[in-house]
Design an enzyme around this catalytic site. Sequence first.
Site, PDB file in Angstrom:
ATOM      1  CB  ALA A  11      48.847  39.222  50.478  1.00 35.25           C
ATOM      2  N   GLY A  14      44.172  41.794  49.247  1.00 37.33           N
ATOM      3  CA  GLY A  14      43.590  42.610  50.318  1.00 37.33           C
ATOM      4  C   GLY A  14      44.022  44.060  50.214  1.00 37.33           C
ATOM      5  NE  ARG A  33      50.775  35.699  59.752  1.00 36.45           N
ATOM      6  CZ  ARG A  33      50.996  34.499  59.222  1.00 36.45           C
ATOM      7  NH1 ARG A  33      50.555  33.416  59.851  1.00 36.45           N
ATOM      8  NH2 ARG A  33      51.613  34.377  58.066  1.00 36.45           N
ATOM      9  CE  LYS A  75      49.126  29.357  51.955  1.00 38.30           C
ATOM     10  NZ  LYS A  75      49.016  29.276  50.490  1.00 38.30           N
ATOM     11  CB  SER A 128      36.458  36.650  39.661  1.00 39.51           C
ATOM     12  OG  SER A 128      37.260  36.345  38.524  1.00 39.51           O
ATOM     13  CE  LYS A 182      36.843  33.455  41.687  1.00 37.61           C
ATOM     14  NZ  LYS A 182      37.956  33.473  42.593  1.00 37.61           N
ATOM     15  CG  HIS A 185      34.198  32.877  37.652  1.00 39.62           C
ATOM     16  ND1 HIS A 185      35.566  32.754  37.842  1.00 39.62           N
ATOM     17  CD2 HIS A 185      34.041  33.951  36.853  1.00 39.62           C
ATOM     18  CE1 HIS A 185      36.172  33.722  37.177  1.00 39.62           C
ATOM     19  NE2 HIS A 185      35.279  34.457  36.575  1.00 39.62           N
ATOM     20  CG  ASN A 186      37.855  30.218  39.906  1.00 39.12           C
ATOM     21  OD1 ASN A 186      37.224  31.265  39.731  1.00 39.12           O
ATOM     22  ND2 ASN A 186      38.920  30.171  40.677  1.00 39.12           N
ATOM     23  CD  GLU A 189      39.831  31.531  35.534  1.00 35.12           C
ATOM     24  OE1 GLU A 189      39.064  32.249  36.197  1.00 35.12           O
ATOM     25  OE2 GLU A 189      40.989  31.281  35.908  1.00 35.12           O
ATOM     26  CE1 TYR A 190      40.933  26.093  37.190  1.00 38.52           C
ATOM     27  CE2 TYR A 190      41.669  23.874  36.630  1.00 38.52           C
ATOM     28  CZ  TYR A 190      41.694  24.965  37.480  1.00 38.52           C
ATOM     29  OH  TYR A 190      42.479  24.917  38.592  1.00 38.52           O
TER      30      TYR A 190
END
Length: 480
Positions: A11, A14, A33, A75, A128, A182, A185-186, A189-190
């Site tokens: 997707a 990737g 897939r 996912k 990220s 990570k 990190h997020n 970020e918030y």
Amino acid sequence: ARAQIGVTGLAVMGRNLARNFARHGYTVAVHNRSYAKTQSLVEEAGHEGDFVPSESMADFVASLERPRKVVIMVKAGAATDAVIDELLPLLEEGDIVVDAGNAHFPDTIRREEALSARGLHFVGTGVSGGEEGALLGPSIMPGGTRESYESLGPILEAISAKVDGTPCCTYVGPNGAGHFVKMVHNGIEYADMQLIAEAYDLLKQGLGASAAEIGQIFAEWNSGDLESFLIEITADVLQHVDAETGSAFVDIVLDQAEQKGTGRWTVQNGLDLGVPITGIAEATFARALSGSVPQREAGHAALPAHTQEWEIGADDDSRARFVEDVRLALYASKVVAYSQGFDQIAAASAENGWDIDRGAMARIWRGGCIIRARFLNRITEAYERDANLPLLLADEYFTNAVGNGLAAWRRVVAAAAQNGVPTPAFSSSLAYYDGVRAERLPAALIQAQRDFFGAHTYRRTDREGTFHTQWSADRTEQEA
Ligand code: NDP
């Protein structure tokens, strides 16, 4: 077998990671897939490098040089487990499986345990930078064994963002360490986004300024200490005009912030570890409040404001002073949010035996990722001065930087309270600052209350030991 690295899951993320590997001269095995995505990648980007497409997982694995390096970019959640289950019977001892999706770190710990028991390396990796970062150079946070990093690291470093020639990728630590970092990190970020939003709201309400005017202010801020990707895009977004209505774009966007869950994970983990990450927590709750529609409707209809008049003069100097106060308050609150996030990394690192180098984390966040910022250099330098710094805020650079803006910070939080502008992240960051610097906290009273109703005991300031007072009897004190 000739591919040096493989990507399964093509997707947006990737596909772009695979292209990034190919653009750096690696022969890349690609698989998805449903085969259509593999075909479209090769058709549209095949000229960018050397791709080896496979329709089946078996052919994909067979096309890789040993030890195989397979990057899974599907996912996060059940899909990752499904892909691992499909890969397992095809792999051999010493092969390296990289999960570059947004896995929750306990899942990574579980998967690493299962794969290492079968002689495979499992590298849970934070990535990220979104779609564009994946293609042009993301910030990469790989966990797993040091041994796996020896062969995988150079490839990941090659495709990562570079700042001053230094790759935004380094070995983080065993098993879940990469995905943990990570996640934090997020979370940061918030907090950063919420602080920026509060600064915008203060300027909007305090100055009655338009979105475009505030966008100009952010553009100016981006040339100073606050220089960062998030400030830069804020300036851009605020100056954007909606084509349909001609209004400022930000004024036509519904004010209900959504989330995919990494902020929530960070806060849950902060609670588990007992680390006060108030900036991240307030930011996560502020998004939740914005989406609490029935409560907001009821509140808007029923709750009085009783606000005061703004005390900002109409002249340019007064307005400029207010803008500068908000800038200083934003910077100070931001330092608090980062300080808290790095505390969380330290606590989790100690708990899990990860031995994470916090200065190195700040260094690999300088480029590629969403929170990339000039200011991260200062954090790296602080941990270079003292790798075991107990409180980032107490590093001399940050103590001075925050100290210089302290009076402004207090004025801004007071003005927000008096004028009814909700600033949960600004306010809680200042409360944290005052809490962590206080010599004595009212926690003493809480301990006394706990002992009163639950015989939970207390310690004394004047001697060692644990005590309980016979509250319902003669109030004598006993050593517990
Ligand atoms: P998505 O999260 O939308 O996932 C779609 C991909 O997963 C497709 O390749 C799909 O295959 C595959 N997939 C879904 N279920 C299965 C399954 N049961 N078995 C095999 N494959 C499956 O893709 P993104 O590219 O947006 O993100 C990939 C990962 O990267 C996610 O973990 C995401 O959280 C993470 N990430 C995303 C960022 C972003 O900005 N988007 C940033 C950083 C990380 P098919 O085509 O056959 O349906």
